[in-house]
Write a protein that holds these residues in place. Structure first.
Motif, PDB file in Angstrom:
ATOM      1  N   GLU A   1       0.890  -1.063   0.091  1.00 38.57           N
ATOM      2  CA  GLU A   1       0.017  -0.018   0.031  1.00 38.57           C
ATOM      3  C   GLU A   1       0.853   1.324  -0.153  1.00 38.57           C
ATOM      4  O   GLU A   1       0.785   2.314  -0.641  1.00 38.57           O
ATOM      5  N   LEU A   2       1.878   1.233   0.785  1.00 41.56           N
ATOM      6  CA  LEU A   2       2.976   2.202   0.731  1.00 41.56           C
ATOM      7  C   LEU A   2       3.641   2.717  -0.749  1.00 41.56           C
ATOM      8  O   LEU A   2       3.318   3.842  -1.189  1.00 41.56           O
ATOM      9  N   ALA A   3       3.962   1.477  -1.173  1.00 43.51           N
ATOM     10  CA  ALA A   3       4.135   1.633  -2.717  1.00 43.51           C
ATOM     11  C   ALA A   3       3.254   2.365  -3.549  1.00 43.51           C
ATOM     12  O   ALA A   3       3.682   3.075  -4.555  1.00 43.51           O
ATOM     13  N   GLU A   4       2.146   1.764  -3.467  1.00 51.17           N
ATOM     14  CA  GLU A   4       1.003   2.170  -4.496  1.00 51.17           C
ATOM     15  C   GLU A   4       0.654   3.708  -4.385  1.00 51.17           C
ATOM     16  O   GLU A   4       0.464   4.457  -5.202  1.00 51.17           O
ATOM     17  N   ARG A   5       0.809   4.181  -2.911  1.00 55.51           N
ATOM     18  CA  ARG A   5       0.529   5.484  -2.820  1.00 55.51           C
ATOM     19  C   ARG A   5       1.584   6.374  -3.106  1.00 55.51           C
ATOM     20  O   ARG A   5       1.470   7.529  -3.615  1.00 55.51           O
ATOM     21  N   MET A   6       2.672   5.976  -3.185  1.00 52.38           N
ATOM     22  CA  MET A   6       3.969   6.577  -3.428  1.00 52.38           C
ATOM     23  C   MET A   6       4.270   6.810  -5.160  1.00 52.38           C
ATOM     24  O   MET A   6       5.097   7.394  -5.757  1.00 52.38           O
ATOM     25  N   GLN A   7       3.588   5.694  -5.780  1.00 55.81           N
ATOM     26  CA  GLN A   7       4.160   5.611  -7.247  1.00 55.81           C
ATOM     27  C   GLN A   7       3.860   6.861  -8.358  1.00 55.81           C
ATOM     28  O   GLN A   7       4.363   6.899  -9.275  1.00 55.81           O
ATOM     29  N   SER A   8       3.076   7.843  -7.985  1.00 51.97           N
ATOM     30  CA  SER A   8       2.884   8.981  -8.557  1.00 51.97           C
ATOM     31  C   SER A   8       3.889   9.949  -8.276  1.00 51.97           C
ATOM     32  O   SER A   8       4.069  10.956  -9.088  1.00 51.97           O
ATOM     33  N   GLY A   9       5.134   9.744  -7.879  1.00 56.19           N
ATOM     34  CA  GLY A   9       6.327  10.684  -7.773  1.00 56.19           C
ATOM     35  C   GLY A   9       6.305  11.486  -6.333  1.00 56.19           C
ATOM     36  O   GLY A   9       6.999  12.335  -6.179  1.00 56.19           O
ATOM     37  N   MET A  10       5.494  10.854  -5.302  1.00 55.00           N
ATOM     38  CA  MET A  10       5.553  11.535  -4.155  1.00 55.00           C
ATOM     39  C   MET A  10       6.661  11.526  -3.473  1.00 55.00           C
ATOM     40  O   MET A  10       6.993  12.395  -2.537  1.00 55.00           O
ATOM     41  N   LEU A  11       7.653  10.794  -3.597  1.00 56.73           N
ATOM     42  CA  LEU A  11       8.922  10.749  -2.951  1.00 56.73           C
ATOM     43  C   LEU A  11       9.776  11.773  -3.514  1.00 56.73           C
ATOM     44  O   LEU A  11      10.416  12.532  -2.680  1.00 56.73           O
ATOM     45  N   ALA A  12       9.600  12.194  -4.795  1.00 51.30           N
ATOM     46  CA  ALA A  12      10.271  13.593  -5.030  1.00 51.30           C
ATOM     47  C   ALA A  12       9.931  14.577  -4.362  1.00 51.30           C
ATOM     48  O   ALA A  12      10.727  15.386  -4.065  1.00 51.30           O
ATOM     49  N   ASP A  13       8.434  14.654  -4.019  1.00 50.51           N
ATOM     50  CA  ASP A  13       7.599  15.934  -3.396  1.00 50.51           C
ATOM     51  C   ASP A  13       8.181  15.874  -2.117  1.00 50.51           C
ATOM     52  O   ASP A  13       8.340  17.049  -1.422  1.00 50.51           O
ATOM     53  N   LEU A  14       8.324  14.651  -1.420  1.00 53.37           N
ATOM     54  CA  LEU A  14       8.733  14.861  -0.084  1.00 53.37           C
ATOM     55  C   LEU A  14      10.084  15.106   0.167  1.00 53.37           C
ATOM     56  O   LEU A  14      10.398  15.933   0.910  1.00 53.37           O
ATOM     57  N   LEU A  15      11.051  14.844  -0.704  1.00 51.84           N
ATOM     58  CA  LEU A  15      12.257  15.163  -0.610  1.00 51.84           C
ATOM     59  C   LEU A  15      12.434  16.624  -1.002  1.00 51.84           C
ATOM     60  O   LEU A  15      13.181  17.413  -0.185  1.00 51.84           O
TER      61      LEU A  15
END
Length: 140
Positions: free
Chosen positions: A68-82
């Motif tokens: 579920e974490l990976a599915e939520r993050m798949q839109s590029g959210m990791l880059a947004d968090l950084l």
């Protein structure tokens, strides 16, 4: 937390018949969980294994479901968090006038520390943010 996926870490192995396999260690023996073939198969397998391990480790630390974490993050959210982390950290020196603006440490009178600059304390939130952002970007 309900994780039904194969727990990591997983690793990449060149398959004797061609292609690359992504494997886990089931009882110390590698067990294939995915195969990649074609011109970009090694890079694809490495990307899939690294992504798998990253989300599995993060979910474990956060007590979340890795899928579920990976599915939520798949839109590029990791880059947004950084980017948000870097924006919160800002460009102003962490230590100003001898005092860290993030952890409050007093460096006045400490001959080894300038009155302005980066806080060297390993548990300072600004130091942690700066180091993590550099590691994620590969600029360490």
């Amino acid at each position: 937390m309900d994780n039904r996926h194969t727990p990591g870490p997983v690793f990449v192995v060149k398959h004797p018949g061609g292609g690359w396999s992504i494997q886990d260690r089931d009882g110390g023996v590698g067990r294939c969980i995915a195969m990649r073939y074609g011109d970009s198969s090694e890079d694809n397998a490495r990307l899939l294994a690294a992504s798998y391990n990253a989300f599995d480790a993060a979910a474990s630390r956060l007590n979340l479901n890795a899928v579920e974490l990976a599915e939520r993050m798949q839109s590029g959210m990791l880059a947004d968090l950084l980017k948000a982390l870097e924006d919160l950290h800002g460009s102003a020196p962490e230590v100003q006038g001898g005092i860290c603006q993030h952890c409050g440490r007093d460096y006045i009178g400490d001959d080894s520390m300038a009155l302005s600059g980066d806080c060297p304390s390993d548990d300072c939130p600004a130091h942690i943010a700066r180091v993590l952002a550099a590691e994620v970007r590969g600029t360490v």
